[in-house]
Design a protein around this motif. Structure first.
Motif, PDB file in Angstrom:
ATOM      1  N   LEU A   8     -52.395   6.602 -82.046  1.00 41.08           N
ATOM      2  CA  LEU A   8     -51.091   5.934 -82.145  1.00 41.08           C
ATOM      3  C   LEU A   8     -50.015   7.004 -82.054  1.00 41.08           C
ATOM      4  O   LEU A   8     -50.256   8.171 -82.348  1.00 41.08           O
ATOM      5  CB  LEU A   8     -50.988   5.184 -83.472  1.00 41.08           C
ATOM      6  N   PHE A   9     -48.806   6.601 -81.636  1.00 39.74           N
ATOM      7  CA  PHE A   9     -47.703   7.553 -81.559  1.00 39.74           C
ATOM      8  C   PHE A   9     -47.091   7.682 -82.954  1.00 39.74           C
ATOM      9  O   PHE A   9     -46.479   6.735 -83.451  1.00 39.74           O
ATOM     10  CB  PHE A   9     -46.673   7.077 -80.537  1.00 39.74           C
ATOM     11  N   PRO A  10     -47.244   8.848 -83.605  1.00 36.07           N
ATOM     12  CA  PRO A  10     -46.912   8.958 -85.040  1.00 36.07           C
ATOM     13  C   PRO A  10     -45.420   8.889 -85.332  1.00 36.07           C
ATOM     14  O   PRO A  10     -45.026   8.578 -86.445  1.00 36.07           O
ATOM     15  CB  PRO A  10     -47.479  10.335 -85.426  1.00 36.07           C
ATOM     16  N   HIS A  11     -44.590   9.149 -84.308  1.00 34.40           N
ATOM     17  CA  HIS A  11     -43.144   9.165 -84.553  1.00 34.40           C
ATOM     18  C   HIS A  11     -42.511   7.800 -84.315  1.00 34.40           C
ATOM     19  O   HIS A  11     -41.298   7.657 -84.389  1.00 34.40           O
ATOM     20  CB  HIS A  11     -42.487  10.217 -83.655  1.00 34.40           C
ATOM     21  N   MET A  12     -43.334   6.812 -84.009  1.00 37.07           N
ATOM     22  CA  MET A  12     -42.806   5.470 -83.762  1.00 37.07           C
ATOM     23  C   MET A  12     -43.396   4.493 -84.776  1.00 37.07           C
ATOM     24  O   MET A  12     -44.524   4.671 -85.233  1.00 37.07           O
ATOM     25  CB  MET A  12     -43.219   4.990 -82.367  1.00 37.07           C
TER      26      MET A  12
END
Lengths: 218, 244
Positions: free
Chosen positions: B92-96
């Motif tokens: 998963l994209f951790p900053h979103m």
């Protein structure tokens, strides 16, 4: 002949500091654009781009900043441009900053786990979207502290532009010293001004690093 | 040909000198559910990663929904829009936020307006049973929840084929079930699925065909019943023996 070190001299030195700031700003923003291109080239699939970028970085990291300033300064007239200390210093420092920021940011891009690129590819995101929305935002977190750290180096590095006759902070100090012959007082003042510019940035960099470490361990 | 979701013909893949996939021939029908198993290093992950070209092949052809993957142009991008993938480590994209993870690709590659993309995302988050986590960041979720988000994110692209690369291997045992249940749900709705997994219960429950790979070769393939009860190949017998 030799006059006193007066408040007018201090004012002269302080106003010259604005050229240090202007030069730093030009080199930093120019270097940011160049550095991004270098970093993207270094982490690209094209062998040619990777080699060119690596070569650029090696040249600018492997030679003294002073030589780079000299070569650009005297090179201007070779290519038929007027010899202008500000232009020469701005170009040389921009190239210098591009190489260093490029290397810092390449490391930051490569620190983003490869699974992120794979997931973005699997979602059919284009190279541009992958970089803009997935990779660079994550790389930026890693890169911020060392980038601010490099900005401090860059500000101090602008002092070398005094040698090609550009009147920034250090050169102003030399001029005043030549008239007053109070080197300790004069260069002490100059040093304090550099410190006043750099110290807050160093604090900021340290602060960012701690925050970043906390974010990672979260 | 139009009945096949995926056709692989004489596919070969190398890592340097290592022959990772050896003359792979595989046809996957529309709506078919396939489970691939085999020892580590057998090439099973590599195989499914060639289907959306996360791994490039040396020779052979791969057709996905009639589009030839290796023919150049924007074929790869086209195929990737139709093929969803779920990874072992979620990615998963951790900053979103969860919602942003689910809407990014539909908005960017399918050019779907934000409101519609968010509605779709919430619909699929509902289906994987975590609608209340939409505003959270991945790091705030458990492993099982993260993997379900990853499944929802892939579904938001409305893929026709789903690839699962050991989706439960990185999970704590108590979280495996919630992810498998989600996958079983998906299978029952007729999604074409290829799953690399060692969850043999899952294979028995949903697979139309189970494939055993070893040393880059498809060694044996059969319906689950025959695959588990009367394996022919020695290596497969050993492998199944170790799982039991």
């Amino acid at each position: 002949m030799i006059r006193e070190f007066s408040s007018a001299d201090i004012l002269f030195i302080v106003t010259a500091a604005r050229w240090t700031l202007i030069l730093s700003a030009i080199a930093f923003f120019g270097g940011a654009i160049g550095g991004l291109l270098i970093a993207l080239s270094r982490s690209s699939h094209s062998v040619l781009l990777r080699r060119l970028a690596a070569w650029f970085i090696q040249v600018f990291q492997g030679t003294p900043l002073l030589m780079q300033l000299f070569l650009v300064y005297f090179g201007l007239s070779v290519v038929g441009l007027p010899i202008d200390p500000l232009l020469a210093a701005a170009v040389a420092l921009t190239l210098h900053a591009s190489a260093y920021l490029g290397e810092i940011w390449r490391g930051a891009i490569e620190a983003v786990p490869s699974g992120q690129t794979e997931a973005a590819k699997a979602l059919s995101l284009s190279y541009r979207d992958r970089m803009q929305h997935v990779i660079l935002p994550q790389a930026m977190r890693v890169a911020t502290a060392p980038t601010v750290g490099f900005l401090v180096q860059l500000i101090k590095g602008t002092s070398l532009a005094s040698i090609i006759g550009f009147t920034e902070l250090t050169r102003a100090g030399q001029i005043v010293n030549n008239a007053t012959f109070k080197p300790f007082l004069v260069f002490g003042t100059v040093a304090i001004l550099y410190f006043a510019l750099c110290w807050p940035l160093s604090l900021l960099a340290r602060h960012m690093e701690t925050r970043m470490r906390r974010a990672i361990t979260r | 040909m139009t009945d096949s979701a995926i056709i692989m013909r004489a596919v070969n893949k190398f890592y340097g000198d290592f022959h990772a996939l050896v003359d792979i021939d595989l046809t996957v029908g529309r709506g078919e559910r396939i489970v691939i198993c085999g020892p580590s290093g057998s090439g099973k992950s590599t195989l499914i990663r060639t289907i959306n070209q996360l791994e490039e092949i040396r020779s052979g052809t791969i057709l996905v929904d009639g589009v030839e993957l290796t023919a150049g142009g924007d074929n790869v991008a086209k195929v990737r829009q139709d093929v969803g993938m779920v990874f072992q480590s979620f990615n998963l994209f951790p900053h979103m936020t969860v919602l942003e993870n689910c809407t990014l690709a539909p908005m960017k590659t399918r050019k779907i307006p934000r409101a519609e993309a968010e509605a779709t995302a919430r619909h699929y988050l509902e289906r994987v049973k975590i609608p209340e986590q939409a505003e959270k960041y991945p790091a705030q979720l458990s492993g099982g929840q993260q993997q379900r988000v990853a499944i929802a994110r892939a579904l938001c692209m409305k893929p026709r084929i789903m690839l699962f690369d050991e989706p439960t291997s990185a999970l704590d045992p108590e979280m495996v079930k919630e992810v498998l249940d989600t996958m079983i749900d998906l299978a029952q709705e007729g999604m074409t699925m290829i799953c690399v997994t060692h969850e043999m219960e899952f294979a028995r429950a949903v697979a139309d065909r189970v494939i055993f790979m070893d040393k880059g070769l498809i060694v044996e393939e059969n319906a689950p019943e025959a695959f588990f009860n009367s394996p022919k190949n020695e290596r497969l017998k050993n492998f199944l023996g170790q799982l039991a």
